[in-house]
Scaffold this active site. Structure first.
Site, short mmCIF file in Angstrom:
data_model
loop_
_atom_site.label_atom_id
_atom_site.label_comp_id
_atom_site.label_asym_id
_atom_site.label_seq_id
_atom_site.Cartn_x
_atom_site.Cartn_y
_atom_site.Cartn_z
N GLY A 7 80.01 -55.19 127.38
CA GLY A 7 78.92 -54.31 127.76
C GLY A 7 79.31 -53.47 128.97
O GLY A 7 80.24 -53.79 129.71
N CYS A 8 78.61 -52.38 129.17
CA CYS A 8 78.97 -51.46 130.26
C CYS A 8 78.74 -52.10 131.63
O CYS A 8 79.60 -52.03 132.51
CB CYS A 8 78.22 -50.15 130.11
SG CYS A 8 76.44 -50.29 129.88
N TYR A 9 77.58 -52.72 131.82
CA TYR A 9 77.33 -53.38 133.11
C TYR A 9 78.33 -54.52 133.36
O TYR A 9 78.87 -54.63 134.46
CB TYR A 9 75.91 -53.93 133.18
CG TYR A 9 74.81 -52.90 133.37
CD1 TYR A 9 74.77 -52.08 134.48
CD2 TYR A 9 73.78 -52.80 132.45
CE1 TYR A 9 73.73 -51.17 134.66
CE2 TYR A 9 72.73 -51.89 132.62
CZ TYR A 9 72.71 -51.08 133.73
OH TYR A 9 71.68 -50.19 133.91
N ALA A 13 81.60 -53.16 134.70
CA ALA A 13 81.57 -52.74 136.11
C ALA A 13 81.48 -53.93 137.04
O ALA A 13 82.15 -53.98 138.08
CB ALA A 13 80.39 -51.80 136.34
#
Lengths: 342, 342, 342, 342
Positions: free
Chosen positions: B145-147, B150
């Site tokens: 996932g993107c979060y 990061a």
């Protein structure tokens, strides 16, 4: 063997965009990067998106630093290119992204810029009639202004095909990067977000004579232009709404045919299928021009709308495209028609 | 010889970004592009920035259409990948940009997604300890996932080096493309421009168990996470502020040393020089992660801030990077660390 | 009879917002408006949204000009208020929107501002315990910082009711107007649009000691704060995500009850119904604070999220509210809880 | 004694703005608020910025609910107002913010809206010649469209004074709230942020015949209009660039004099001093129109640029202003010329 390219004015938006594109150009090696007040700083501070160059230190913008490159890109304030260029030899390809050498008429230059005219260089808009031939083998290139790029690509075919009257009315919206990186209060984020505003209204914008020059050349006779630029709450992009009264008897079919013919083989100008309209987001970061034409039969006007990225096709992308032609490289090398969206 | 890649779910943001990157990948030939409701439409209507594919017609997302490719990217709604993937042979590399195969613990999946767990695939975050080895030669990849991308890149080194306590507090801001292209009233431009708002507060966001999984693996023991995502008025980008209480006796030097060591050789993770902070604009459209670490001695906390493009490194760029590893291609092929700014 | 109010620093954002609110205040007559570099210019050039004052000429910021008013609002750079204030008589109500008189501990001031401490004035956050009483009849008011307003309103009830541990972790996003109207490159529209970035990380932000002061007072014992501010691509608004570890045995019901009790009668603090979350757009231009509380039982943390307009409740609205109390006017006079949305 | 006002269509942007203004109107008591799909929901969910009405439940839009009020505001989709209005008695003031009753020529209505024409009501633009008289005592008001408001105020004085030729070329940028609150993919934040795009090009926008109607009335003879609307990345605001060829012999002085005379006494139209230009931010949330005129002697054209808030002066503010006139209240009651900026 790679061409060595220097970029003068590497701290600003035009210089940064030139570096972004040159980094992706397979035939280029980036040489000196220079600044004025920013000389001595690492590029990573000024252009944090250019990761591969983050540790490069900006040098001073001098003939010593710039000499010895195959190509020099100038991204300097208007009026400063001539002094630098004359110190660079005739064997160096000088690509000026400033305004100094765009205009053919010294009187136009003097009226709009208030200084002596430095001269006229081959004009870096290959898609104009005769545009490529003027650039082949040239050692000097005057890169067009961002608005004139968007507007000339939008209207030149209509004028070349004699479909419209010689009075164009143009309203264009530009992202704020077109106003540069100098810190001015009216360009603060707090001021521009959520706001549209005009500037240079009433014929005062310096890009107007350049548009007149291009459209008159396409028409083969004088064209007059009413141009109103507006500042839009976005970083990049120009949307130009370009209209002129249709010649009597013109049909929508004539219009479309003229544009299909003009741009059928152009790699960076895309006439959209009917029913679709340009949006600046679709050309964000790309060298593409997207445009659409319409004939409003009730008002009797032709409306052509073009979208470009002001920093790419409108400045540094057009510069690289013209450099490629001048150097005899494939024209699209290092350039893309793919935008970064959404 | 080029690898033939199909993209399922090509009408959405993740699928569009995958196509944008694959178009620039020298070892890839783009095969089928498929959609669901959008099947039959030209891609130019749905993804006007992908000029070279403008005339491609979306096909239906079926095993027949997707079969026969070397690689299939799945950009489908959560829960739909398993049914498609099981129809694709073991010789096809399937890269799932959805959530279906990310979690190892079936109970986590069931609690957050409310359906039976489909399984666990090799996890596409090569920068995590052991990350590359898990991907080499694999025929199945679960893109993070993107979060979690990061956050895991921000905190894994601190946990791996045992510098922080096992309770992380994370607040992240995401651009709206992270919420997808489905038209929902709260995602309208009128609603999001000028507004910051939270969502999924209190442990409810589906990316939380994925962060816990990654950070616990890095730490070698359970890590707990308090995660609050917020929606920011921008199209792309994630800025993750990740904090945890420092272990007693830790110094700022220990902290910096751990990150320098962890990422010294990583092509897509850039620890910024001291005094500079990440900004999402600097990674717009790039596969780079920019991060910075700080030790707040008054509060006794470590703060790590990372910036990524949620669609690139956070989704489709991470997918291409993992595909390259799985196929034995140079890891950075077709990917860039250069952002499109300003 | 109307109270005559002067505004010093009328060219900036805080001064402009004070004038916007005072123009709508039925008990106020606007007297002198002053500037520094902008003295002599009409207000219409500097604050074009304040149509009724467009022809007012800014005067110099001197005791002569400011004297003779009932109330003087100071919107000056930090460190400049004391010199002006001491020239104004004790009969004048001085409302300082700068930082000079907010902190009680001279050592905090000196560490964060690097100059001698000027003193401590009654603090303009009426919603804090004892807040109103301190302001009644006062002739000096220190208006809180924008972040401390958002954060203190979010966490004070939890500390006052002893529901959370004394270590708060706070991440807040602010619109760019919080950074003022001085033209700085990193605040240009081109830089901030599409970008989130942090600043003052690691305890360095000047608002941190003010938050500690307020929360420690509410708790009745020392509270420590880890505060990370971020800059969001919007002109106005603060969204503060405020978390702290829950005391053992706390329930979601305890939490909600504490907030319902704390703010039941507050005109400008609105605890949202369960299931709804604050958004800065909803308080754009209003003096309202919208907040919501959550208990994350997995992470064992309390999360309180507040949204304010940094210029209204966070600066000039809070100032007017405090002025009303000091003058014995109804507290909400001239203030609104209605935002301008979308 | 307060006038009781109902708002039908209270869930959308026009209805929300009407409520925002009516809440601040000292002579109004807000009665029923109604919706269609949203009936039964609390207004706080749909319009979270309207704090004082947060607990109001939307009722169904029926004659029973709306009857019994002194005034009914209709914020319904085009074509739905007539059916509701005819059920309301002649003693009720009906203020229609939709298009149904704006046009005088049934053929125009049928061509642009494709349904039978419902009729023509007094037109709510008091600043047009004869505008106020038509509204005094009226029980039916057709509120102008947002673009026609901006354009008619910009050009009517030039036509009334016979300073320009009867062919106007207009390009306007609007914030996204003008497109309403229905969730459509092209209005998603991800699509509109960072993008300018045109729509309804070539005479197709429904507001064109309304502009023609107004300008022809001002000129006393047929005026033709070429109108191109564009969507700008902001929530609110219209910037209209309106040009027409100057009549021979016209001077800049003639032009300015005509506008000074036309708007000298208008409370909501502000001709800016020379050298200053309108910006939409300056009228954000206000009922003001800011405009500036220029004569481009090289192009021989008059350029008038106006800025309004599309939801305030362009819709709900214009509606309240017209209601005030119809009811015999002071025209500016409940309205402000002060924008919320930055």
């Amino acid at each position: 063997m790679a061409v060595r390219v220097a970029v003068a004015g590497a701290s600003g938006y035009a210089g940064g965009e030139a570096l972004r594109l040159l980094l992706g150009h397979p035939g280029v090696e980036i040489g000196a990067v220079t600044g004025n007040a920013s000389a001595g700083q690492p590029l990573g501070v000024l252009q944090p998106h250019l990761v591969p160059l983050a540790d490069r230190i900006l040098e001073a913008t001098t003939a010593e630093v710039l000499g010895g490159h195959d190509v020099v890109f100038l991204a300097l304030p208007h009026g400063q290119s001539a002094a630098v260029a004359e110190q660079l030899g005739d064997d160096v390809l000088v690509v000026d992204m400033g305004a100094d050498f765009r205009l053919r008429n010294p009187a136009d230059w003097e009226r709009f810029y208030g200084s002596p005219h430095a001269g006229t260089w081959p004009y870096g808009l290959p898609e104009l009639p005769g545009g490529r031939a003027a650039l082949e083998g040239s050692k000097r290139i005057a890169v067009p202004g961002c608005y004139p790029t968007a507007v000339s690509l939008a209207l030149a075919p209509a004028y070349a095909a004699d479909l419209v009257e010689p009075e164009a009315v143009i309203v264009a919206a530009s992202g704020t990067s077109g106003a540069g990186k100098s810190a001015k209060p009216h360009l603060l984020g707090s001021e521009v977000m959520g706001s549209m505003s005009p500037y240079g209204v009433g014929g005062g914008h310096r890009h107007t004579p350049e548009m007149i020059q291009n459209l008159s050349a396409a028409a083969g006779r004088p064209v007059n232009v009413s141009f109103t630029p507006t500042l839009a709450p976005m970083s990049r992009g120009i949307l130009a709404t370009c209209t002129a009264k249709a010649r009597p008897g013109i049909t929508a079919g004539d219009l479309r045919a003229a544009y299909e013919k003009a741009y059928a083989d152009e790699p960076f100008v895309h006439l959209l299928p009917e029913g679709r309209w340009p949006a600046t987001a679709a050309v964000h970061g790309s060298n593409a021009t997207q445009l659409q034409v319409a004939y409003d039969e009730f008002a009797g006007r032709v409306i052509v709308i073009s979208a470009i990225d002001n920093l790419t096709k409108g400045t540094a992308g057009g510069a690289v495209q013209s450099m490629n032609i001048a150097l005899g490289l494939p024209e699209a090398t290092g350039l893309s028609t793919i935008g970064v969206a959404p």
